[in-house]
Design a protein around this motif. Structure first.
Motif, PDB file in Angstrom:
ATOM      1  N   ALA A   3       0.826  -1.212   0.000  1.00 14.66           N
ATOM      2  CA  ALA A   3       0.000   0.000   0.000  1.00 14.66           C
ATOM      3  C   ALA A   3       0.860   1.261   0.000  1.00 14.66           C
ATOM      4  O   ALA A   3       0.383   2.330  -0.365  1.00 14.66           O
ATOM      5  N   ALA A   4       2.102   1.169   0.375  1.00 12.05           N
ATOM      6  CA  ALA A   4       3.009   2.317   0.304  1.00 12.05           C
ATOM      7  C   ALA A   4       3.751   2.346  -1.024  1.00 12.05           C
ATOM      8  O   ALA A   4       4.067   3.415  -1.544  1.00 12.05           O
ATOM      9  N   VAL A   5       4.036   1.172  -1.576  1.00  6.70           N
ATOM     10  CA  VAL A   5       4.798   1.103  -2.826  1.00  6.70           C
ATOM     11  C   VAL A   5       3.933   1.482  -4.023  1.00  6.70           C
ATOM     12  O   VAL A   5       4.362   2.248  -4.886  1.00  6.70           O
ATOM     13  N   LEU A   6       2.719   0.979  -4.102  1.00  4.42           N
ATOM     14  CA  LEU A   6       1.870   1.221  -5.276  1.00  4.42           C
ATOM     15  C   LEU A   6       1.515   2.697  -5.485  1.00  4.42           C
ATOM     16  O   LEU A   6       1.575   3.168  -6.621  1.00  4.42           O
ATOM     17  N   PRO A   7       1.157   3.470  -4.453  1.00  5.29           N
ATOM     18  CA  PRO A   7       0.906   4.895  -4.710  1.00  5.29           C
ATOM     19  C   PRO A   7       2.166   5.656  -5.106  1.00  5.29           C
ATOM     20  O   PRO A   7       2.107   6.630  -5.843  1.00  5.29           O
ATOM     21  N   GLY A   8       3.309   5.198  -4.625  1.00  4.67           N
ATOM     22  CA  GLY A   8       4.557   5.874  -4.971  1.00  4.67           C
ATOM     23  C   GLY A   8       4.906   5.773  -6.438  1.00  4.67           C
ATOM     24  O   GLY A   8       5.576   6.639  -6.990  1.00  4.67           O
ATOM     25  N   ILE A   9       4.441   4.723  -7.092  1.00  2.00           N
ATOM     26  CA  ILE A   9       4.725   4.538  -8.513  1.00  2.00           C
ATOM     27  C   ILE A   9       4.050   5.625  -9.337  1.00  2.00           C
ATOM     28  O   ILE A   9       4.577   6.065 -10.349  1.00  2.00           O
ATOM     29  N   GLN A  10       2.895   6.062  -8.909  1.00  2.00           N
ATOM     30  CA  GLN A  10       2.138   7.042  -9.687  1.00  2.00           C
ATOM     31  C   GLN A  10       2.726   8.449  -9.574  1.00  2.00           C
ATOM     32  O   GLN A  10       2.402   9.315 -10.376  1.00  2.00           O
ATOM     33  N   LEU A  11       3.558   8.674  -8.593  1.00  5.95           N
ATOM     34  CA  LEU A  11       4.173   9.979  -8.403  1.00  5.95           C
ATOM     35  C   LEU A  11       5.490  10.030  -9.148  1.00  5.95           C
ATOM     36  O   LEU A  11       6.060   9.014  -9.515  1.00  5.95           O
ATOM     37  N   ASN A  14      12.413  13.449  -7.878  1.00  3.37           N
ATOM     38  CA  ASN A  14      13.805  13.035  -7.780  1.00  3.37           C
ATOM     39  C   ASN A  14      14.114  12.743  -6.313  1.00  3.37           C
ATOM     40  O   ASN A  14      13.295  12.969  -5.434  1.00  3.37           O
ATOM     41  N   ALA A  15      15.300  12.245  -6.056  1.00  2.00           N
ATOM     42  CA  ALA A  15      15.639  11.811  -4.702  1.00  2.00           C
ATOM     43  C   ALA A  15      15.631  12.972  -3.711  1.00  2.00           C
ATOM     44  O   ALA A  15      15.211  12.812  -2.559  1.00  2.00           O
ATOM     45  N   THR A  16      16.079  14.145  -4.128  1.00  2.00           N
ATOM     46  CA  THR A  16      16.100  15.276  -3.206  1.00  2.00           C
ATOM     47  C   THR A  16      14.714  15.872  -3.006  1.00  2.00           C
ATOM     48  O   THR A  16      14.434  16.440  -1.966  1.00  2.00           O
ATOM     49  N   GLY A  17      13.838  15.715  -3.957  1.00  2.00           N
ATOM     50  CA  GLY A  17      12.494  16.265  -3.837  1.00  2.00           C
ATOM     51  C   GLY A  17      11.589  15.466  -2.923  1.00  2.00           C
ATOM     52  O   GLY A  17      10.605  15.980  -2.395  1.00  2.00           O
ATOM     53  N   VAL A  18      11.914  14.195  -2.708  1.00  3.31           N
ATOM     54  CA  VAL A  18      11.067  13.351  -1.884  1.00  3.31           C
ATOM     55  C   VAL A  18      11.495  13.373  -0.419  1.00  3.31           C
ATOM     56  O   VAL A  18      10.763  12.922   0.456  1.00  3.31           O
ATOM     57  N   ILE A  19      12.646  13.939  -0.104  1.00  2.03           N
ATOM     58  CA  ILE A  19      13.139  13.973   1.278  1.00  2.03           C
ATOM     59  C   ILE A  19      12.198  14.728   2.214  1.00  2.03           C
ATOM     60  O   ILE A  19      11.892  14.220   3.305  1.00  2.03           O
ATOM     61  N   PRO A  20      11.684  15.909   1.857  1.00  2.00           N
ATOM     62  CA  PRO A  20      10.733  16.556   2.765  1.00  2.00           C
ATOM     63  C   PRO A  20       9.454  15.747   2.980  1.00  2.00           C
ATOM     64  O   PRO A  20       8.888  15.746   4.075  1.00  2.00           O
ATOM     65  N   VAL A  21       9.029  15.028   1.963  1.00  2.00           N
ATOM     66  CA  VAL A  21       7.849  14.168   2.105  1.00  2.00           C
ATOM     67  C   VAL A  21       8.156  13.038   3.077  1.00  2.00           C
ATOM     68  O   VAL A  21       7.344  12.710   3.958  1.00  2.00           O
ATOM     69  N   MET A  22       9.334  12.445   2.945  1.00  4.40           N
ATOM     70  CA  MET A  22       9.737  11.382   3.863  1.00  4.40           C
ATOM     71  C   MET A  22       9.797  11.889   5.300  1.00  4.40           C
ATOM     72  O   MET A  22       9.355  11.199   6.219  1.00  4.40           O
ATOM     73  N   GLU A  23      10.339  13.079   5.476  1.00  3.67           N
ATOM     74  CA  GLU A  23      10.443  13.645   6.819  1.00  3.67           C
ATOM     75  C   GLU A  23       9.062  13.811   7.453  1.00  3.67           C
ATOM     76  O   GLU A  23       8.845  13.434   8.614  1.00  3.67           O
ATOM     77  N   SER A  24       8.126  14.331   6.688  1.00  7.60           N
ATOM     78  CA  SER A  24       6.785  14.523   7.246  1.00  7.60           C
ATOM     79  C   SER A  24       6.105  13.190   7.542  1.00  7.60           C
ATOM     80  O   SER A  24       5.386  13.065   8.530  1.00  7.60           O
ATOM     81  N   LEU A  25       6.328  12.179   6.703  1.00  7.77           N
ATOM     82  CA  LEU A  25       5.738  10.863   6.959  1.00  7.77           C
ATOM     83  C   LEU A  25       6.308  10.233   8.228  1.00  7.77           C
ATOM     84  O   LEU A  25       5.575   9.649   9.030  1.00  7.77           O
ATOM     85  N   THR A  34       8.520   1.463   5.753  1.00  8.89           N
ATOM     86  CA  THR A  34       7.415   1.833   4.863  1.00  8.89           C
ATOM     87  C   THR A  34       7.723   3.142   4.147  1.00  8.89           C
ATOM     88  O   THR A  34       7.481   3.278   2.950  1.00  8.89           O
ATOM     89  N   THR A  35       8.289   4.083   4.874  1.00  7.56           N
ATOM     90  CA  THR A  35       8.660   5.368   4.278  1.00  7.56           C
ATOM     91  C   THR A  35       9.728   5.182   3.210  1.00  7.56           C
ATOM     92  O   THR A  35       9.655   5.779   2.137  1.00  7.56           O
ATOM     93  N   LEU A  36      10.718   4.353   3.482  1.00  5.97           N
ATOM     94  CA  LEU A  36      11.777   4.115   2.511  1.00  5.97           C
ATOM     95  C   LEU A  36      11.244   3.400   1.275  1.00  5.97           C
ATOM     96  O   LEU A  36      11.640   3.715   0.150  1.00  5.97           O
ATOM     97  N   ALA A  37      10.338   2.445   1.455  1.00  5.94           N
ATOM     98  CA  ALA A  37       9.739   1.752   0.310  1.00  5.94           C
ATOM     99  C   ALA A  37       8.960   2.730  -0.566  1.00  5.94           C
ATOM    100  O   ALA A  37       9.027   2.678  -1.800  1.00  5.94           O
ATOM    101  N   PHE A  38       8.229   3.634   0.067  1.00  2.00           N
ATOM    102  CA  PHE A  38       7.501   4.664  -0.683  1.00  2.00           C
ATOM    103  C   PHE A  38       8.478   5.546  -1.459  1.00  2.00           C
ATOM    104  O   PHE A  38       8.266   5.833  -2.637  1.00  2.00           O
ATOM    105  N   CYS A  39       9.557   5.959  -0.805  1.00  2.00           N
ATOM    106  CA  CYS A  39      10.558   6.819  -1.456  1.00  2.00           C
ATOM    107  C   CYS A  39      11.193   6.116  -2.651  1.00  2.00           C
ATOM    108  O   CYS A  39      11.326   6.697  -3.729  1.00  2.00           O
TER     109      CYS A  39
END
Length: 87
Positions: A3-11, A14-25, A34-39
């Motif tokens: 459930a974390a991996v499948l929504p991440g595919i649709q987004l 880049n690696a630096t752009g997802v860091i703030p999202v990871m921090e908030s999660l 789960t956060t790393l799998a999404f990233c």
């Protein structure tokens, strides 16, 4: 984990752009695995990435790579979630 991996595919990010999202999660209480799998799914297995790869690869090879990435991301997430209390 899927459930974390499948929504991440649709987004697409880049690696630096997802860091703030990871921090908030993580701050909201999502486990690190789960956060790393999404990233990883956001950065490495996104639809725009595979659209570019389609120009140099056949559909069968793309499907194999896609499935291997999804399995790898899911396993890494599960392993990290199991090991997190011990780290």
């Amino acid at each position: 984990m899927p459930a974390a991996v499948l929504p991440g595919i649709q987004l697409y990010s880049n690696a630096t752009g997802v860091i703030p999202v990871m921090e908030s999660l993580i701050l909201k209480g999502l486990p690190i695995g789960t956060t790393l799998a999404f990233c990883m799914s956001t950065v490495a297995a996104s639809f725009p990435e595979f659209t570019l790869l389609k120009q140099v690869m056949r559909w069968r090879l793309l499907a194999i790579i896609f499935v291997m990435l999804l399995i790898a991301f899911t396993l890494v997430g599960w392993i990290l979630n199991l090991r997190t209390p011990f780290i």
